[in-house]
Design a protein around this motif. Structure first.
Motif, short mmCIF file in Angstrom:
data_model
loop_
_atom_site.label_atom_id
_atom_site.label_comp_id
_atom_site.label_asym_id
_atom_site.label_seq_id
_atom_site.Cartn_x
_atom_site.Cartn_y
_atom_site.Cartn_z
N ASP A 1 47.59 28.52 57.56
CA ASP A 1 47.37 28.90 56.16
C ASP A 1 46.91 27.66 55.37
O ASP A 1 45.79 27.60 54.87
CB ASP A 1 48.68 29.50 55.63
CG ASP A 1 48.73 29.67 54.12
OD1 ASP A 1 47.77 29.31 53.43
OD2 ASP A 1 49.76 30.19 53.62
N SER B 1 44.01 28.90 53.31
CA SER B 1 44.12 28.51 51.90
C SER B 1 43.07 27.46 51.55
O SER B 1 42.45 27.49 50.48
CB SER B 1 45.51 27.93 51.60
OG SER B 1 46.39 28.96 51.26
N CYS C 1 47.97 28.97 43.91
CA CYS C 1 48.76 28.66 45.11
C CYS C 1 47.90 28.30 46.31
O CYS C 1 48.29 27.45 47.11
CB CYS C 1 49.71 29.80 45.43
SG CYS C 1 51.08 29.84 44.27
N HIS D 1 44.82 37.07 42.16
CA HIS D 1 44.53 35.80 42.83
C HIS D 1 43.08 35.47 43.11
O HIS D 1 42.73 34.30 43.22
CB HIS D 1 45.32 35.73 44.14
CG HIS D 1 46.77 35.51 43.90
ND1 HIS D 1 47.61 36.50 43.49
CD2 HIS D 1 47.52 34.38 43.96
CE1 HIS D 1 48.81 36.02 43.30
NE2 HIS D 1 48.79 34.73 43.58
N THR E 1 48.30 36.67 54.08
CA THR E 1 47.89 36.99 52.71
C THR E 1 46.98 35.92 52.13
O THR E 1 45.87 36.20 51.65
CB THR E 1 49.16 37.17 51.85
OG1 THR E 1 49.96 38.16 52.48
CG2 THR E 1 48.84 37.58 50.45
N HIS E 2 47.43 34.68 52.17
CA HIS E 2 46.58 33.58 51.68
C HIS E 2 45.27 33.52 52.44
O HIS E 2 44.20 33.31 51.88
CB HIS E 2 47.28 32.23 51.91
CG HIS E 2 48.17 31.83 50.79
ND1 HIS E 2 49.28 31.05 50.99
CD2 HIS E 2 48.11 32.06 49.47
CE1 HIS E 2 49.88 30.85 49.84
NE2 HIS E 2 49.18 31.44 48.90
N SER F 1 58.08 34.66 47.15
CA SER F 1 57.17 35.45 48.00
C SER F 1 57.11 34.96 49.44
O SER F 1 57.48 33.82 49.75
CB SER F 1 55.76 35.43 47.40
OG SER F 1 55.22 34.14 47.53
N GLU F 2 56.57 35.80 50.31
CA GLU F 2 56.31 35.40 51.69
C GLU F 2 55.33 34.23 51.71
O GLU F 2 55.43 33.32 52.53
CB GLU F 2 55.70 36.57 52.47
CG GLU F 2 56.65 37.72 52.73
CD GLU F 2 55.97 38.91 53.39
OE1 GLU F 2 56.53 39.47 54.34
OE2 GLU F 2 54.87 39.30 52.96
N LYS F 3 54.36 34.27 50.79
CA LYS F 3 53.38 33.18 50.72
C LYS F 3 54.09 31.85 50.49
O LYS F 3 53.68 30.82 51.03
CB LYS F 3 52.40 33.43 49.56
CG LYS F 3 51.45 34.56 49.78
CD LYS F 3 50.51 34.71 48.59
CE LYS F 3 51.21 35.27 47.38
NZ LYS F 3 50.38 35.27 46.17
N GLY G 1 53.03 35.79 54.69
CA GLY G 1 52.45 34.89 53.69
C GLY G 1 51.16 34.27 54.16
O GLY G 1 50.18 34.19 53.42
N GLN H 1 47.85 40.64 45.22
CA GLN H 1 49.07 39.82 45.31
C GLN H 1 49.84 39.62 44.00
O GLN H 1 49.23 39.31 42.98
CB GLN H 1 48.75 38.43 45.89
CG GLN H 1 48.06 38.46 47.23
CD GLN H 1 47.46 37.12 47.60
OE1 GLN H 1 47.91 36.08 47.15
NE2 GLN H 1 46.42 37.16 48.43
N SER I 1 55.37 30.49 53.71
CA SER I 1 54.26 29.96 54.49
C SER I 1 53.86 28.58 53.95
O SER I 1 53.66 27.63 54.71
CB SER I 1 53.08 30.95 54.43
OG SER I 1 51.99 30.43 55.12
#
Ligand code: BF8
Ligand code: SF4
Length: 630
Positions: free
Chosen positions: A216, A221, A522, A259, A92-93, A557-559, A89, A332, A562
Motif C-alpha cells: 500500500d 498509495s 491519507c 477521497h 482500498t488505498h 479504519s482498516e486503511k 485497508g 471511503q 495498513s
C-alpha cells in the motif's frame, strides 16, 4: 499574537450541540446517538478472538474453549483477523491509486483530464524506464500510467518505488521477506493466508501484514499521490480556511466528500465556471461555495485552496447546517447515515462511484469519459436545489480558522532551503532540515495522521498532542483527518508559531511556515515516506535512526492499520491512541509492540492516555537523538 486564538474542542462541541438541536427538530439520527446504542462493544470483537472464516464456526475463544473447532488457538485467530483488517485497508488505498492511474491513462490535450505537472511526469517516466525523448507528453503519460498499472499485477520482482528507499531499509525488508511484490498479489496472498486451514502462526501472519501494508504505502498509495500530482499539480503552499464557518448562507453550498480527487477537481472546476455562477444568481443565491470533508477535502485544499468544512466526525454536521444543497461523495469514509439524514433536509446526497453505492442517494456514475458533463449536471442540481432550503433550519456555526496548506515534499524542501545560513547551494535536498535537527533547533518530527473515532473525544488527541509537541520544538507533518483537526483549531495558521518552543518558532519565522505542515490526504502519507527516505539518504543514517515517529491517536479504519504497518515497515516507530483488535493474543501484541523491530527497525506503542502518548513520543525522539549523538 494580535487577535489570534486557537479554537478549542469545547467550542467545536458547543457548535455541534447547536446543530444537533436542529437535528432533533427534524427527527434526524446522529452518530452520537448511535454510539450510545452500540456500547458497550462486543468483548470478543474488541479482543479479536472471534473467528468466522468458515461455516463450522463462528468460534469464540474463552478459558473454557481455548481452541476453535479446527483447533486454531487464540494467537492464530487474532493474527488472521489483524491480517484481514490490513488487507482491507491496503486494497482500498491501492484501488484508489489504480483509479488515478486509469484517469491518467485517459488524459488528453484539451480533455476532461490533462497533465498539469509535466516535470513530475517526466521524473516518473525516468523511474519507470519510459522513453521521453522527442515524444508527445500524452504518449508518455499513457505509457507511464500503464507502467503504474502493471505494478498491481506484475508476476516478478518488488514494487518499483522501493528503489526510492535507502539501501539499508530495502535490504532489511528483502532479507526478512517483507519487500512488497505486486500490489494485488499482497492483498490476494493475505486473503489466501487467512483462509480456513492456511496460516495460524502469528509470526507469519504479522509478517504478511507488514508486507501487505508496504504494498500500500510504497505501491498503491504512492501511485495515488504521484499520479494525482501529475494530473492536478504538485501542491505548493496556499492559503485556505477550515471549519463549518466556511460554508456560506448566501451561497449554494456544495460539499465534496471522500477521497478520489478526480471527482472533486471537476466539481470545483464547474463551480468556478461563470456560467454556473450566473445560474446560481438567477436562482437567488449570491454565488457557489465548494467546501470539503475528509480526504477529498485535503486534496482540493492542497491544490486549490478550497476550504475544509470538517473531518470524519463532522460529516453529518455539514448537512445539519440546513444550508448544504448537495453533498457529493466518491469513495471511503462516507457514513451510510448521510442518506437518511439528507432526507430530513433539502440536501441532495449524490453518490458517484460504483465502489460506494448507498441507499437514499442519487447515483450519478462518474468516469473519466463523462466527468465534465456529470460534474456540470451535479453543480446544476445543487443550484436548482437552493430554492428548496428551509430558512428556519439554516444555522452555520460562525467558526473558522485560517490555514496555510500544500506542503508536498517538494514544497517542504523548497521552503526550508531558506532557513539555514549555509553558504552551499543545497537546493533540492533535505539538508537544511537536517541541519535544524542536528543542531537541536528542532528536536525531531512527528507524522500525525488518521481519523476521528468516538472512542476518543473527537479531535482532542490530535490537537492536544500537536500543542504539546510543538511546544517541545518538534515539527509536525500532518495528513488526513488529523490535518483537518489542526486546521480547524488554528494550528495551521502561521501565527500559531507563538505556541512553539523557541527553536521551532525561529524555524517558522525564518521559513514563514506554520508549525503543523499539511502534507495532504491519507494516500499522501506516501509523501512522508519519501521525506524520511530522503532525510535518511541525505544524512547517511538509517530511517530507524532518525528522530522521527508516526502517530495515529484517533484512528478507526482498516486503511489506518495498513498505514501503521507500512510506517513501521519503513522503520518508523508508530504510536496509537486506539487499540487494534489484538489484545486477546499476548503473542500478537508482543510481535507488534516489540518483535517486528527485529524485522523492520521499528514497532508500535499503544497508549490510550493521550498525555502519556505524547510523553512517550518525546522520549523516543530524545532516545533516538542520544543514540546518534546529537
Ligand atoms: O483516508 S483519516 S477518517 S478520511 S481513513 Fe477516513 Fe481516517 Fe479521515 Fe481519509 Ni484516512
Ligand atoms: Fe472456527 Fe476454525 Fe472455522 Fe475459525 S476456521 S470458524 S476457528 S473452525
Amino acid at each position: 499574537m494580535g487577535d489570534f486564538k486557537l479554537t478549542s474542542v469545547e467550542e467545536f462541541e458547543a457548535a455541534t450541540a447547536r446543530l444537533l438541536e436542529t437535528g432533533a427538530k427534524v427527527g434526524a439520527d446522529s452518530w452520537q446517538m448511535r454510539v450510545k446504542n452500540q456500547t458497550p462493544h462486543c468483548k470478543f470483537g474488541e479482543q479479536g478472538i472471534c473467528c468466522r472464516i468458515c461455516a463450522m464456526g463462528p468460534c469464540r475463544i474463552t478459558p473454557k474453549a481455548p481452541r476453535g473447532i479446527c483447533g486454531c488457538d487464540v494467537h492464530g485467530i487474532v493474527g488472521r483477523n489483524y491480517l484481514k483488517f490490513t488487507a482491507g485497508g491496503a486494497a482500498t488505498h491501492s484501488d484508489h491509486g489504480r483509479e488515478i492511474c486509469h484517469t491518467l491513462h485517459c488524459a488528453e490535450e484539451g480533455g476532461n483530464y490533462q497533465v498539469k505537472d509535466p516535470a513530475k511526469l517526466l521524473k516518473l517516466a525516468k523511474e519507470f524506464g519510459v522513453e521521453t525523448e522527442g515524444r508527445d507528453i500524452y504518449d508518455v503519460a499513457h505509457e507511464v500510467a500503464e507502467a503504474g498499472l502493471m505494478e498491481y499485477g506484475k508476476p516478478f520482482g518488488f514494487q518499483k518505488f522501493l528503489d526510492r528507499m535507502p539501501e539499508s531499509q530495502k535490504e532489511l525488508l528483502i532479507k526478512n521477506e517483507l519487500a512488497p511484490r505486486a500490489i494485488d498479489r499482497e492483498v490476494a496472498s493475505s486473503m489466501h493466508m487467512t483462509h480456513m486451514g492456511c496460516s495460524s502462526k502469528p509470526e507469519a501472519l504479522i509478517k504478511q501484514s507488514i508486507r501487505c501494508g508496504m504494498g500500500d504505502g510504497w505501491g498503491g498509495s504512492m501511485m495515488g499521490t504521484e499520479f494525482s500530482d501529475v494530473l492536478f499539480g504538485t501542491p505548493k503552499p496556499i492559503d485556505t480556511e477550515a471549519n463549518l464557518g466556511v460554508m456560506n448562507a448566501d451561497n449554494v453550498n456544495i460539499v465534496v466528500h471522500g477521497h478520489d480527487p478526480s471527482l472533486s477537481e471537476m466539481i470545483c472546476e464547474y463551480a468556478d465556471d461563470p456560467e454556473m455562477i450566473a445560474y446560481a444568481k438567477e436562482m437567488g443565491a449570491k454565488g457557489i461555495t465548494v467546501s470539503g470533508v475528509c480526504c477529498t477535502s485535503n486534496e482540493v485544499a492542497m491544490r486549490r485552496g478550497v476550504p475544509m468544512a470538517g473531518n470524519f466526525l463532522q460529516q453529518e454536521n455539514v448537512v445539519l447546517t440546513g444550508a448544504c444543497e448537495a453533498i457529493v461523495v466518491d469513495v471511503q469514509c462516507i457514513f451510510p447515515a448521510l442518506g437518511p439524514l439528507s432526507k430530513c433536509f433539502h440536501t441532495k446526497f449524490i453518490t458517484t462511484s460504483p465502489i460506494a453505492q448507498m441507499p437514499d442517494s442519487d447515483f450519478i456514475r462518474f468516469s473519466p469519459e463523462n466527468a465534465g458533463e456529470n460534474a456540470k449536471a451535479i453543480v446544476k442540481m445543487a443550484i436548482e436545489n437552493f430554492k428548496n432550503r428551509k430558512p428556519e433550519l439554516v444555522h452555520i456555526p460562525d467558526m473558522k480558522q485560517k490555514a496555510t496548506v500544500g506542503y508536498s515534499l517538494e514544497a517542504i524542501v523548497k521552503t526550508l532551503d531558506g532557513v539555514t545560513n549555509s553558504q552551499v547551494d543545497v537546493t533540492g535536498t533535505t539538508k537544511p532540515l537536517l541541519e535544524c535537527v542536528t543542531s537541536g533547533v528542532l528536536r525531531g518530527a512527528v507524522a500525525m495522521v488518521g481519523c476521528n473515532n468516538p472512542k476518543v473525544r473527537p479531535d482532542t488527541a490530535h490537537i492536544e498532542l500537536m500543542k504539546k509537541l510543538i511546544a517541545n520544538d518538534i515539527i509536525i507533518v500532518a495528513s488526513g483527518c488529523s490535518a483537518q483537526a489542526a486546521a480547524r483549531a488554528g494550528l495551521m495558521d502561521k501565527r500559531a508559531k507563538d505556541l512553539c518552543g523557541a527553536g521551532l518558532k525561529r524555524v517558522c519565522e525564518l521559513a514563514d511556515i506554520p508549525p503543523v505542515l499539511h502534507m495532504g490526504s491519507c494516500v499522501d502519507i506516501s509523501r512522508m515516506m519519501n521525506l524520511v527516505a530522503e532525510l535518511a539518504k541525505d544524512s547517511g543514517l538509517k530511517i530507524s535512526q532518525l528522530p522521527v515517529v508516526g502517530c495515529a491517536p484517533e484512528w478507526m479504519s482498516e486503511k489506518a492499520v495498513s498505514i501503521g504497518n507500512y510506517v513501521v515497515g519503513t522503520g518508523i516507530d508508530t504510536f496509537l491512541g486506539v487499540e487494534p483488535y489484538v489484545s486477546g493474543s499476548t503473542e500478537v501484541e508482543q510481535l507488534l509492540t516489540d518483535g517486528v523491530r527485529e524485522w523492520t527497525g521499528a514497532a508500535y506503542t499503544v497508549e490510550k492516555d493521550i498525555d502519556k502518548l505524547g510523553d512517550a513520543m518525546i522520549q523516543r525522539i530524545e532516545e533516538k537523538r542520544a543514540a546518534i549523538g546529537i
